[in-house]
Structures are given as C-alpha cells and as structure tokens.
Design a protein around this motif. Sequence first.
Motif, PDB file in Angstrom:
ATOM      1  N   VAL A 432       0.865  -1.185   0.000  1.00 45.47           N
ATOM      2  CA  VAL A 432       0.000   0.000   0.000  1.00 45.47           C
ATOM      3  C   VAL A 432       0.897   1.229   0.000  1.00 45.47           C
ATOM      4  N   LEU A 433       0.765   2.011  -1.054  1.00 51.95           N
ATOM      5  CA  LEU A 433       1.626   3.188  -1.185  1.00 51.95           C
ATOM      6  C   LEU A 433       0.849   4.444  -0.806  1.00 51.95           C
ATOM      7  N   ASP A 434       1.349   5.129   0.216  1.00 49.08           N
ATOM      8  CA  ASP A 434       0.716   6.374   0.687  1.00 49.08           C
ATOM      9  C   ASP A 434       1.787   7.453   0.532  1.00 49.08           C
ATOM     10  N   ILE A 435       1.667   8.178  -0.546  1.00 48.96           N
ATOM     11  CA  ILE A 435       2.756   9.125  -0.832  1.00 48.96           C
ATOM     12  C   ILE A 435       2.184  10.512  -1.027  1.00 48.96           C
ATOM     13  N   TYR A 436       2.943  11.533  -0.627  1.00 43.95           N
ATOM     14  CA  TYR A 436       2.301  12.847  -0.701  1.00 43.95           C
ATOM     15  C   TYR A 436       2.239  13.415  -2.107  1.00 43.95           C
ATOM     16  N   GLY A 437       1.173  14.205  -2.316  1.00 46.97           N
ATOM     17  CA  GLY A 437       0.875  14.685  -3.654  1.00 46.97           C
ATOM     18  C   GLY A 437       1.693  15.897  -4.077  1.00 46.97           C
ATOM     19  N   PHE A 438       1.350  16.444  -5.244  1.00 48.15           N
ATOM     20  CA  PHE A 438       2.079  17.587  -5.812  1.00 48.15           C
ATOM     21  C   PHE A 438       2.177  18.727  -4.805  1.00 48.15           C
ATOM     22  N   GLU A 439       3.300  19.403  -4.814  1.00 52.53           N
ATOM     23  CA  GLU A 439       3.465  20.568  -3.940  1.00 52.53           C
ATOM     24  C   GLU A 439       3.983  21.726  -4.756  1.00 52.53           C
ATOM     25  N   SER A 440       3.448  22.897  -4.476  1.00 55.19           N
ATOM     26  CA  SER A 440       3.953  24.091  -5.143  1.00 55.19           C
ATOM     27  C   SER A 440       3.834  25.250  -4.163  1.00 55.19           C
ATOM     28  N   PHE A 441       4.971  25.673  -3.635  1.00 53.93           N
ATOM     29  CA  PHE A 441       4.977  26.762  -2.659  1.00 53.93           C
ATOM     30  C   PHE A 441       5.520  28.030  -3.305  1.00 53.93           C
ATOM     31  N   LYS A 442       5.592  29.077  -2.498  1.00 49.81           N
ATOM     32  CA  LYS A 442       6.172  30.324  -3.005  1.00 49.81           C
ATOM     33  C   LYS A 442       7.620  30.073  -3.411  1.00 49.81           C
ATOM     34  N   THR A 443       8.343  29.381  -2.514  1.00 49.81           N
ATOM     35  CA  THR A 443       9.703  28.986  -2.847  1.00 49.81           C
ATOM     36  C   THR A 443       9.746  27.465  -2.842  1.00 49.81           C
ATOM     37  N   ASN A 444      10.189  26.890  -3.954  1.00 52.52           N
ATOM     38  CA  ASN A 444      10.236  25.432  -4.033  1.00 52.52           C
ATOM     39  C   ASN A 444      11.688  24.971  -4.070  1.00 52.52           C
ATOM     40  N   SER A 445      11.956  23.879  -3.366  1.00 51.40           N
ATOM     41  CA  SER A 445      13.343  23.424  -3.281  1.00 51.40           C
ATOM     42  C   SER A 445      13.485  22.062  -3.963  1.00 51.40           C
ATOM     43  N   PHE A 446      14.648  21.475  -3.779  1.00 50.68           N
ATOM     44  CA  PHE A 446      14.925  20.164  -4.349  1.00 50.68           C
ATOM     45  C   PHE A 446      13.906  19.132  -3.850  1.00 50.68           C
ATOM     46  N   GLU A 447      13.485  19.324  -2.590  1.00 51.57           N
ATOM     47  CA  GLU A 447      12.489  18.402  -2.024  1.00 51.57           C
ATOM     48  C   GLU A 447      11.217  18.383  -2.865  1.00 51.57           C
ATOM     49  N   GLN A 448      10.736  19.574  -3.250  1.00 58.00           N
ATOM     50  CA  GLN A 448       9.513  19.646  -4.062  1.00 58.00           C
ATOM     51  C   GLN A 448       9.761  19.002  -5.424  1.00 58.00           C
ATOM     52  N   LEU A 449      10.970  19.207  -5.968  1.00 56.84           N
ATOM     53  CA  LEU A 449      11.281  18.593  -7.262  1.00 56.84           C
ATOM     54  C   LEU A 449      11.151  17.067  -7.151  1.00 56.84           C
ATOM     55  N   CYS A 450      11.711  16.511  -6.076  1.00 52.94           N
ATOM     56  CA  CYS A 450      11.663  15.048  -5.903  1.00 52.94           C
ATOM     57  C   CYS A 450      10.221  14.573  -5.728  1.00 52.94           C
ATOM     58  N   ILE A 451       9.455  15.303  -4.899  1.00 50.63           N
ATOM     59  CA  ILE A 451       8.064  14.903  -4.642  1.00 50.63           C
ATOM     60  C   ILE A 451       7.250  14.990  -5.934  1.00 50.63           C
ATOM     61  N   ASN A 452       7.412  16.091  -6.645  1.00 48.33           N
ATOM     62  CA  ASN A 452       6.604  16.274  -7.852  1.00 48.33           C
ATOM     63  C   ASN A 452       7.025  15.295  -8.951  1.00 48.33           C
ATOM     64  N   PHE A 453       8.307  15.011  -9.010  1.00 48.26           N
ATOM     65  CA  PHE A 453       8.786  14.033  -9.989  1.00 48.26           C
ATOM     66  C   PHE A 453       8.175  12.650  -9.691  1.00 48.26           C
ATOM     67  N   THR A 454       8.152  12.285  -8.414  1.00 51.15           N
ATOM     68  CA  THR A 454       7.540  11.003  -8.021  1.00 51.15           C
ATOM     69  C   THR A 454       6.085  10.968  -8.467  1.00 51.15           C
ATOM     70  N   ASN A 455       5.389  12.079  -8.250  1.00 51.10           N
ATOM     71  CA  ASN A 455       3.981  12.131  -8.645  1.00 51.10           C
ATOM     72  C   ASN A 455       3.810  12.042 -10.156  1.00 51.10           C
ATOM     73  N   GLU A 456       4.743  12.635 -10.888  1.00 48.84           N
ATOM     74  CA  GLU A 456       4.689  12.512 -12.354  1.00 48.84           C
ATOM     75  C   GLU A 456       4.860  11.049 -12.763  1.00 48.84           C
ATOM     76  N   LYS A 457       5.761  10.343 -12.059  1.00 45.51           N
ATOM     77  CA  LYS A 457       5.978   8.923 -12.373  1.00 45.51           C
ATOM     78  C   LYS A 457       4.689   8.134 -12.110  1.00 45.51           C
ATOM     79  N   LEU A 458       4.043   8.466 -10.982  1.00 48.58           N
ATOM     80  CA  LEU A 458       2.805   7.756 -10.653  1.00 48.58           C
ATOM     81  C   LEU A 458       1.722   8.077 -11.679  1.00 48.58           C
ATOM     82  N   GLN A 459       1.692   9.342 -12.114  1.00 47.75           N
ATOM     83  CA  GLN A 459       0.708   9.740 -13.119  1.00 47.75           C
ATOM     84  C   GLN A 459       0.939   8.959 -14.408  1.00 47.75           C
ATOM     85  N   GLN A 460       2.226   8.765 -14.746  1.00 48.94           N
ATOM     86  CA  GLN A 460       2.555   8.026 -15.965  1.00 48.94           C
ATOM     87  C   GLN A 460       2.104   6.567 -15.833  1.00 48.94           C
TER      88      GLN A 460
END
Length: 499
Positions: A432-460
């Motif tokens: 069971v995969l419980d992973i956090y969804g897309f994030e977009s803040f005022k300032t985005n860091s490498f962490e957001q890149l990794c999270i959003n990339f993971t979500n793109e993979k899941l979307q694919q």
Amino acid sequence: QAGTLNIVVGSHVWLEDKDLAWIDGEVFRIEGQNAHVRTTNGKTVTASISNIHPKDTEVLSDGIDDMTRLSYLHEPGVLDNLAVRYAKNIIYTYTGNILIAINPFQSLPHIAEPSTMEKYRGANFGELDPHVFALADVSYRQMMNEGKSNSILVSGESGAGKTETTKLLMRYLAFLGGRSKTGGRTVEQQVLESNPVLEAFGNAKTVRNNNSSRFGKFVEIQFDQSGKISGAAIRTYLLERSRVCQINSPERNYHCFYFLCSAPPEDIKRYKLGDPSSFHYLNQSSCIKVDGMSDAEEYLATRSAMNTVGITEQEQEATFRVVAAVLHLGNLNFVKGRDADSSVLKDEKAKFHLNAAAELLMCDREKLENALIKRKINTPEGVITTTVDPNSATVSRDGLAKQIYCRLFDWLVNRLNASIGQDAHSARLIGVLDIYGFESFKTNSFEQLCINFTNEKLQQHFNQNVFKMEQEEYNREQIDWSYIEFVDNQDVLDLIERF
Ligand SMILES: Nc1ncnc2c1ncn2[C@@H]1O[C@H](COP(=O)(O)OP(=O)(O)OP(=O)(O)O)[C@@H](O)[C@H]1O
C-alpha cells in the motif's frame, strides 16, 4: 464534450461560475453561437455554446456509484455526482476500478465497523456499494487466485485523507489474512500499532492538515501460501528534511519536539528542555499548540506506543536524547571570531546549548564545536583545517541537525521493522503506497522537485494502465472506439530522467 451535443431551448446545462465553479440552468434562447441561460440561483447568463455542458436531469437521489455510467462524463457532471453523494455521507465512488474517496472530516462509524468488513469479504467487485474494503478484497483475492503480488496506490493532495484510507486498507487486509503471532501479538496488530510512532516523528501540523505525513510510505504485507499474513515491512521515502530547521507560521515542526517539551518534569530536566518557544527550531512559527491536541498526553501516548511495538526503555531514552539534542543544536548562535572568516559561539546561552547537545549526543563538546566552526579540506599535501564565518557555521549546524534527525527517523523505521518481523520467504505481498501529492509553494526546493517528480511517475503509471494499455487492447481486439485524449507527461519524465 462541450458544444458538440445538441443544446437547444429548454436544455438543462452546466455553466462555469467564478464562485461556485459550475452552476446549472436552463437555456431559454439561442442566438447564433450564444445561449441565454436562466440559472438555478436566479441569474440570467449569456455564454458561448462551446463553453456549456449538457446536464443530466435524471440524477438519482444517491447519485451514481460508478462515474463510467454517468450520462455525461464531464467535469461538472463528475463533481456534481460526488457532491450529491457527499451530502449524504457517501464518501466512496468508483470510476471503473479506481476508487475515489472524499474526506468526510467527521467520524463515520458505519464505514469501518466489523460488520461492514464481513459484508465485503469475498463479494464481487461492484456488487456492493463502493468501498475501500472492496478494493482491498479484490487485490487479496487476485493475489490468492493468480499467485501474484499486488499494490494499491493511494494518492491525493495534502489533507485528502490518504493516511486514514491507508489505515482502513491495512485494517481490512489484517482482517482477511489475520492471526500470525510474533511474541504474543499479531503482525497486523504491530503494523497498525507502529502508526502512532511513525506519526509522532514524521508528521507535523501544516496549513492544510494538522497531522500531515511529511514522508512517503510503502507498507508491504507479506502472506504465506495459505493467505495468512506472515510478515510486514514499512518502507519510507523522502522525509521532509527542511522542516527540522525551518518552519513558517502557522505550521509546526515534527510533533515529537513539542511532545517532548511537554513531558513530565523529570524528563524535561534530564533533557535540559524548557518552553518550546525558547527554541529557534520551534519559535520561527507563531504556532506552538495545535487545537484539540495535548502535547503532554501525546508524549505519554508515544512512549506507550513505543513500548507496545517493543522499543526498549533504553532505546526510547536514546531516541528522545537525540530529539532534545536537535533542539539544543538549533540554539547555537555564532558571531565573528578574532580572525577573518572565523566564528565563535555568541554567548553563555549558546555555550549552555552546546554543552547540552554534546552531553545528550554523548560526544566531545570541543569536537562538536569544531565540527561546526571549522572545515577540513583535502589537498594533495594533506588535510588543511580552516575556520568558517558565522553564516557557514550556521549552515553546518542546520545540516547536522537535519542529518541527525533523518537518521533517527530511519533508525526508528528499521527498529519498527525488526519488531514486526519480515517473512524473507513470503510468496506474495500486497503493498500500500501512501505518498504525498504535488506541492507548489512560493519557494520550491529540491524536495519539491523530488516529490513532484515522483507524482509525475505515478501519473505516468496511471496513464499507462488506464489509457494506453486499454486503448491498445481495443486496437488488438478491433473494437470500435474513439480515442480518448489525455495529457501524456512522458516528456516531463524524459526531461528529468535523461539528463
Ligand atoms: N475516512 C475518514 N474518516 C474520518 N476522518 C478522516 C477520514 N479521512 C481523513 N479524515 C480527517 O482528515 C484529516 C487528514 O487526513 P489524512 O491525514 O489522512 O490526509 P493525507 O491525505 O494523508 O494528508 P497528508 O498528505 O498531509 O499527510 C485526518 O486527520 C482526519 O481528521
């Protein structure tokens, strides 16, 4: 699709609305490409026919339990169906074999009671009302019948209810494959009991969720040939490191810091703690307390949960020493030293916190200080030690705090896994995969890149399974169908993966 269906005078339609997203109404005049609509909230609106959508006027009182059976499959139709159902506390709806769950933000006991579990056991998918148990049931039965492992993906934005849904999935899988004992307690009990420990160290209050998981989690439930649970493992990903050192109002740092600051007096004394607002890592945000959460009670509950999962008193002691040491590290302030590009501890207070951190981490005070205010550089001639300015020393301090905390978290996860016990020979598993969804803040860091990339993979993965594979199968079987347009994010993945 909007505009392609016959819109005539008398048609019931959906129109975009800037406040409500969509509003329904009836067309009373058509002029060229425009329709004049009387909306249900009493307004008269003119809109281009290409922007309005037909509305199904024969909606059942409980809506439709599978979106694929909606008369009109468009955004307002889907949202209206979900809203109709939600108003009746029906939080689950299918879209084919995907389950949409809406957060009820209230306890709905009928959803998870034992009789509900009993009802779904072995029932054919689609036979009963949509439910997360039906999904778990079908994955279990498929695993048993086909001998293949399965995974259930839980996705959604922060606060959508992923973690609560994951817990329901686990509870149901435990119900199906229960009763495998390790040291008096069942594996499934141990997995469920590990949640409060993970949440104390990996969850925090955010703008959207008072108990937001700040890490991804993949729980593997392992089964033996007969379908009984034989082991389990929790794998975690991407703990949000930056939160340890940097938070903004109205968010909080990880719960455990506040829990520990509200511990009984003897613990406060032992860990040299005080008011949470006296610590830099906590007082950057004005939020210290969370409504409805007692940090003092949660501290005791966390200790008790740690006892339950078999984390010894000594290990708990070490765990909280590290948590306290991180807080002390955060209060190490530096000022310029005598030499250029050098730094020293700012004052007596900083010295107190250095002593406390060193004592709690059981390391040499001077070595700890030097690790922050000095830098070693490897040169062909050997190692050269230089001093660093206060800014660099502060960066090192935060880097050390983050690293220590992340290692503590990883250690805890390993420790939980050791307690639960894995089945190295397990024939099959349900993940069971419980992973956090897309994030977009005022300032985005490498962490957001990794999270959003993971979500793109899941979307694919979703695109592959839902659109590409289905449509290829239609082609193979020579079924007459019309191609469904979807946004393929393969380009985004290629951009990141190929460079
Ligand atoms: N099925 C449910 N029944 C009752 N309350 C729920 C349910 N699902 C979610 N909630 C409520 O919503 C809150 C947020 O849910 P949850 O923590 O599961 O969200 P999440 O999607 O995992 O968020 P995050 O990504 O921030 O961790 C819960 O603390 C709970 O109060």
